[in-house]
Design a protein around this motif. Structure first.
Motif, mmCIF file in Angstrom:
data_model
loop_
_atom_site.group_PDB
_atom_site.id
_atom_site.type_symbol
_atom_site.label_atom_id
_atom_site.label_comp_id
_atom_site.label_asym_id
_atom_site.label_seq_id
_atom_site.Cartn_x
_atom_site.Cartn_y
_atom_site.Cartn_z
ATOM 1 N N ASP A 162 0.851 -1.182 0.000
ATOM 2 C CA ASP A 162 0.000 0.000 0.000
ATOM 3 C C ASP A 162 0.890 1.235 0.000
ATOM 4 O O ASP A 162 1.537 1.540 1.009
ATOM 5 C CB ASP A 162 -0.900 -0.016 1.240
ATOM 6 N N SER A 191 -4.147 2.021 -8.774
ATOM 7 C CA SER A 191 -3.761 1.981 -7.367
ATOM 8 C C SER A 191 -2.279 2.213 -7.144
ATOM 9 O O SER A 191 -1.877 3.072 -6.353
ATOM 10 C CB SER A 191 -4.169 0.640 -6.761
ATOM 11 N N LYS A 192 -1.449 1.435 -7.799
ATOM 12 C CA LYS A 192 -0.011 1.510 -7.553
ATOM 13 C C LYS A 192 0.631 2.633 -8.363
ATOM 14 O O LYS A 192 1.568 3.276 -7.895
ATOM 15 C CB LYS A 192 0.671 0.181 -7.911
ATOM 16 N N ASN A 239 -0.746 6.034 -6.643
ATOM 17 C CA ASN A 239 -0.999 6.025 -5.191
ATOM 18 C C ASN A 239 -2.481 6.205 -4.898
ATOM 19 O O ASN A 239 -2.880 7.057 -4.097
ATOM 20 C CB ASN A 239 -0.179 7.116 -4.487
ATOM 21 N N THR A 255 -4.742 3.505 -3.995
ATOM 22 C CA THR A 255 -5.295 2.227 -3.551
ATOM 23 C C THR A 255 -6.671 2.385 -2.909
ATOM 24 O O THR A 255 -7.560 1.553 -3.100
ATOM 25 C CB THR A 255 -4.343 1.534 -2.550
ATOM 26 N N GLY A 256 -6.868 3.441 -2.136
ATOM 27 C CA GLY A 256 -8.141 3.626 -1.457
ATOM 28 C C GLY A 256 -9.264 4.122 -2.352
ATOM 29 O O GLY A 256 -10.431 4.110 -1.950
ATOM 30 N N THR A 258 7.300 0.581 1.157
ATOM 31 C CA THR A 258 6.210 1.529 1.340
ATOM 32 C C THR A 258 6.388 2.427 2.559
ATOM 33 O O THR A 258 5.411 2.909 3.130
ATOM 34 C CB THR A 258 4.877 0.767 1.419
#
Length: 390
Positions: free
Chosen positions: A42, A241-242, A245, A247-248, A373
């Motif tokens: 994450d 997501s990656k 940044n 992911t949420g 991370t």
């Protein structure tokens, strides 16, 4: 009180890897230990401001407050097609070859519902992201694992699958750049896989979530759809997501063979109500304007990779120097009965959260994964704590 029983399919599930790690982490934190969490992939860096600004503007539009399309806004799917053309040179029809996902995990989990019948065989290259097998087994499918090992450079031995098994197989799951091993695949692998899939009518499910985290611009990870015949046999899952940044935010996409995309769409039509349109509109901005930010993130991950690899090797821990992803795949030091024993000791005695390799499948035994991370100084501290227990 009534006694409610879980369904057998739920009882048969192994504990979800990251949920188990979280339990141990919280127990250690409750003792006042400073936690350095390198367990889950994450990103610690924030979503770029221009994406957040685009979301804020879109969220104020009342049109975005109603149910979205289950397959996604055409404007977002067009942005995905444009991005694939720019990044991979792949032509996609946004109406039939792109579908919006509530994160790639959702799409990967839903996909087998469209194509797997009881008794069907799915081939899974392992160690692997645990989600690949869950829906197959829920549906009464059968999983054959192909081991990824250091000896085969973490590429599956496609020749070890018999002709009868290929004929039985409905699909094969591959993931490059790979989670957890960080391995990448050469062109020859994709070409051979496509040829076999065409010969035996096997669906290739390619999880490509980490293609944008690479460290050599001259050797960028590739999409399976770039190769001749790739779109004939494959559906590829990707995510913001990656890369940005996010992911949420829960936003991703599946692209490729239109029959496979349509099958997934039919499942989504009956299983969810689509991604929030304001998130889709912000994601259009990410796809159109985000490359300079992705380049900055890659430079940060490269610095972190170099710090960790150097420190681990100085401590006598064997590890791969990855060409892509933000993971370091390392050998469990001697003297421990299992990777889980080593990781548990490190978490409990140092507060550094790692992931045991066997949590991703049996071939991962004897290894552990580090996620890059946290910042470089925290990574140095984490490796110093690990080294103190070796």
């Amino acid at each position: 009180m009534p006694s409610f029983q879980l369904a057998d399919r739920i009882k048969a599930l192994p504990p979800y890897l990251f949920a188990q790690i979280d339990k141990v982490k919280e127990e250690v934190r409750s003792r006042g230990v400073d936690i350095i969490s390198l367990g889950i992939g994450d990103p610690d860096m924030p979503t770029p401001d221009f994406i957040i600004d685009a979301l804020a503007q879109s969220a104020r539009n009342p049109a975005n407050h109603q149910y979205p399309s289950y397959i996604g806004m055409l404007a977002f799917r067009q942005a995905v097609a444009d991005w694939y053309k720019t990044r991979f040179g792949v032509e996609l029809d946004p109406k039939s070859e792109v579908i919006t996902l509530i994160g790639s995990k959702e799409g990967i989990a839903h996909f087998p519902l469209a194509f797997t019948n009881p008794g069907d065989l799915a081939i899974v290259c392992t160690p692997n992201y645990p989600v690949y097998t869950v829906t197959t087994e829920f549906l009464g499918g059968v999983v054959k694992y192909l081991p990824l090992t250091d000896d085969n450079d973490y590429l599956p031995d496609l020749d070890s699958v018999t002709s009868d098994e290929w004929r039985r197989a409905k699909m094969i799951y591959v993931n490059y750049p790979n989670n957890p091993t960080a391995a990448t695949a050469p062109d020859a692998f994709y070409e051979k896989l496509i040829a076999i899939a065409k010969e035996f009518d096997v669906i290739v499910v390619h999880d490509a979530a980490y293609t944008e985290i690479y460290f050599d611009p001259a050797n960028k990870p590739r999409s399976i759809l770039e190769f001749p015949g790739g779109k004939d046999v494959a559906i590829e899952f990707h995510s913001l997501s990656k890369t940005y940044n996010m992911t949420g935010w829960r936003i991703g996409m599946a692209v490729g063979n239109p029959t496979l995309v349509a099958g997934l769409g039919k499942v989504k039509e009956n299983m969810d109500s689509g991604a929030f349109q304001a998130v889709q509109e912000a994601s259009i901005a990410a796809l159109q304007q985000g490359e300079p930010y992705a380049e900055q993130f890659r430079a940060i991950y490269k610095e972190r990779r170099d710090v960790v690899v150097k420190a681990l090797r100085e401590a006598g821990v064997q590890c791969r120097n990855p060409e892509a992803s933000f993971y370091i795949w390392s050998k469990t030091p001697a003297g421990f009965a299992s990777s889980a024993e080593f990781v548990t000791k490190i978490i409990q005695e140092t507060g550094v959260v790692l992931t045991p390799g066997n949590g991703f499948g049996a071939p991962g035994e004897g290894y552990f994964r580090i996620s890059l991370t946290v910042d470089s100084e925290r990574l140095k501290e984490a490796v110093a704590r690990i080294s103190s227990k070796l």
